[in-house]
Design an enzyme around this catalytic site. Structure first.
Site, PDB file in Angstrom:
ATOM      1  N   SER A 108     -70.133  58.569  14.381  1.00  0.00           N
ATOM      2  CA  SER A 108     -70.831  58.022  13.222  1.00  0.00           C
ATOM      3  C   SER A 108     -70.979  56.508  13.330  1.00  0.00           C
ATOM      4  CB  SER A 108     -70.108  58.435  11.934  1.00  0.00           C
ATOM      5  OG  SER A 108     -70.843  58.097  10.801  1.00  0.00           O
ATOM      6  N   ASP A 247     -77.030  60.131   9.660  1.00  0.00           N
ATOM      7  CA  ASP A 247     -76.797  60.844   8.400  1.00  0.00           C
ATOM      8  C   ASP A 247     -76.533  59.900   7.227  1.00  0.00           C
ATOM      9  OD1 ASP A 247     -74.220  60.001   9.027  1.00  0.00           O
ATOM     10  OD2 ASP A 247     -73.277  61.943   8.600  1.00  0.00           O
TER      11      ASP A 247
END
Length: 475
Positions: A108, A247
């Site tokens: 991430s 995301d």
């Protein structure tokens, strides 16, 4: 023979707020294979499937981890489908439509010397119970020969583009100039195509061959200045970017000012007409003050907690969604929008909130939309390389004496109204200011969130709190 539980324990890889995270050297072929075997075996009794989807972000360590995972999937007699570098929500969506589990190799937003794994069942993101099942699984396996080359299937990219391009009318973004801050985002090859398909003129900005750890909750001063400069130089209406795995969105208004993620989420939910929201406790209280949503439920920080709340909300509401302070939007139910049905995607997504913001601002400037919201401002930042054990000890002491804790941080006149321990230590003051400390679940970092009636006030709280907590001993 190797044992999954033993290999995971030996690697000392922990689950954070969303996914397993650790240093790159911890994700050995043995550890990656152990996680794969444990995950698949933990869900095989609940679902029928013969394939497993895999994708990665642009970290230099991700391809090697994917090869170990693909080898393990084959060893289990299943077919691996490798989608290459794609956003996490693109992988999750195509896997849900094809009713198969998937594994995303990504760290991430954390630095490139770390990486991680995100797991999805055929019906969506795993729960905290699923995480424990993975850690506790005792699967015997041998390490098979690692794949040398991986063949990329383009379906995930194509399906994700089709899903998002269909949300708005074609040419609805005509006359809009949109900048794409590409850096090393997993979706950087898709976003320009998407906005161009909707009629926008797209300007590509600053693609990087090196991994860039963009944190949408703690945007650097450099990136703030870049956005303003880009907006002026290219006469942009909107700038779009994401974190490493696509995301968590990072979007700006027409002036190049980055929007806070929870403000973006609020505007997205409002445009979609959502009835019930599940939000982490760290999100802006403007959500409640806006008096738009009939149901709002606050959770611990992390998408699994938000998703877990969807089931309860769905009992009383037709449309359910959630978002986080990082901007990731989770669609918990199918939603009718513009005469069509948007299928649920109960995992963080960066593109849906961006498109809904553009839809909501078709007749009004984005900055004006934001100005219409209740005047509550949030800010957050973090101290990196701050031992988790130290964070836990400090906050445990502070819970017992919150007033003394605030006094030690330099907030001598602050009066405590109440303390929320849903996740970390969140202190609301009599004057309405909020100070929230929380140890990161993904890395040795201490995060501080603040909320105030002014942007300067929120920034001051965070800066002062993080500066003083490093130098003062709490016992």
């Amino acid at each position: 023979m190797l044992n999954s539980s033993q290999e995971i324990a030996a690697a000392n890889i922990q689950f954070g707020t969303s996914g397993a995270r650790g240093l790159v050297e911890q994700f050995t072929p043995e550890a990656c294979a152990a996680f794969t075997h444990a995950f698949i075996c933990s869900i095989r009794s609940q679902f029928e499937f013969d394939s497993v989807a895999i994708a990665i972000d642009n970290r230099p360590s991700s391809p090697g981890m994917a090869k170990a995972i693909v080898s393990a999937v084959k060893q289990m007699g299943l077919t691996p489908i490798y989608y290459g570098v794609v956003p996490t929500p693109a992988l999750a969506y195509v896997a849900m439509q094809d009713e198969m589990p998937c594994i995303m190799v990504t760290g991430s937003h954390i630095p490139f010397d770390r990486n991680g794994l995100k797991f999805y069942r055929p019906d969506g993101e795993i729960t905290k119970d699923d995480e424990q099942a993975i850690l506790n699984a005792n699967v015997e396996f041998s390490l098979s020969a690692i794949e040398k080359e991986l063949v990329i299937n383009s379906k995930a990219s194509e399906v994700y583009l089709e899903r998002n391009a269909s949300l708005l009318d074609k040419q609805c973004l005509k006359d809009r100039r949109i900048g794409i801050y590409e850096h090393s985002s997993a979706g950087r090859d898709l976003y320009g195509q998407l906005f161009e398909s909707l009629g926008a003129e797209v300007i590509a900005l600053e693609r990087s061959d090196e991994f860039v750890p963009i944190d949408t909750e703690a945007v650097s001063e450099t990136d703030k200045l870049k956005a303003i400069a880009w907006s002026q130089e290219h006469d942009l209406d909107f700038i779009f970017s994401t974190d490493g795995d696509g995301d968590r969105p990072l979007v700006s208004d027409e002036k190049g000012n980055w929007l806070r993620g929870d403000v973006l989420g609020l505007l997205c939910a409002k445009e979609l007409g959502i009835d019930a929201l599940a939000l982490p406790v760290s999100c802006n209280t403007a959500v409640e003050l806006s008096i738009v949503f009939p149901q709002i439920s606050r959770t611990k920080i992390g998408s699994p907690y938000v998703i877990a709340e969807f089931e309860e909300l769905a009992k009383r509401s037709k449309s359910v969604a959630g978002f986080e302070a990082n901007g990731g939007f989770l669609l918990g139910s199918d939603v009718s929008f513009g005469g069509q049905i948007i299928k649920a995607l109960p995992t963080r997504d960066a593109v849906l909130p961006a498109l809904m913001l553009l839809s909501a601002s078709k007749d009004i400037a984005i900055s004006a939309l934001v100005d219409q919201l209740p005047k509550r401002f949030t800010h957050s930042d973090r101290i990196q390389n701050f031992a988790t054990e130290k964070s836990v000890a400090i906050l445990a002491s502070a819970r017992d004496e919150p007033s003394s804790f605030l006094n030690a941080l330099g907030f001598e006149s602050a009066q405590v109204e109440f303390v929320d321990q849903t996740d970390g230590l969140r202190i609301t003051l009599v004057n309405g200011d909020i100070i929230h400390f929380r140890a990161s679940g993904n890395a040795p970092e201490l995060r501080c969130y603040a909320e105030s009636n002014s942007e300067i006030g929120a920034q001051h709280i965070v800066n002062q709190a993080l500066q003083n907590i490093q130098t003062i001993h709490f016992s």
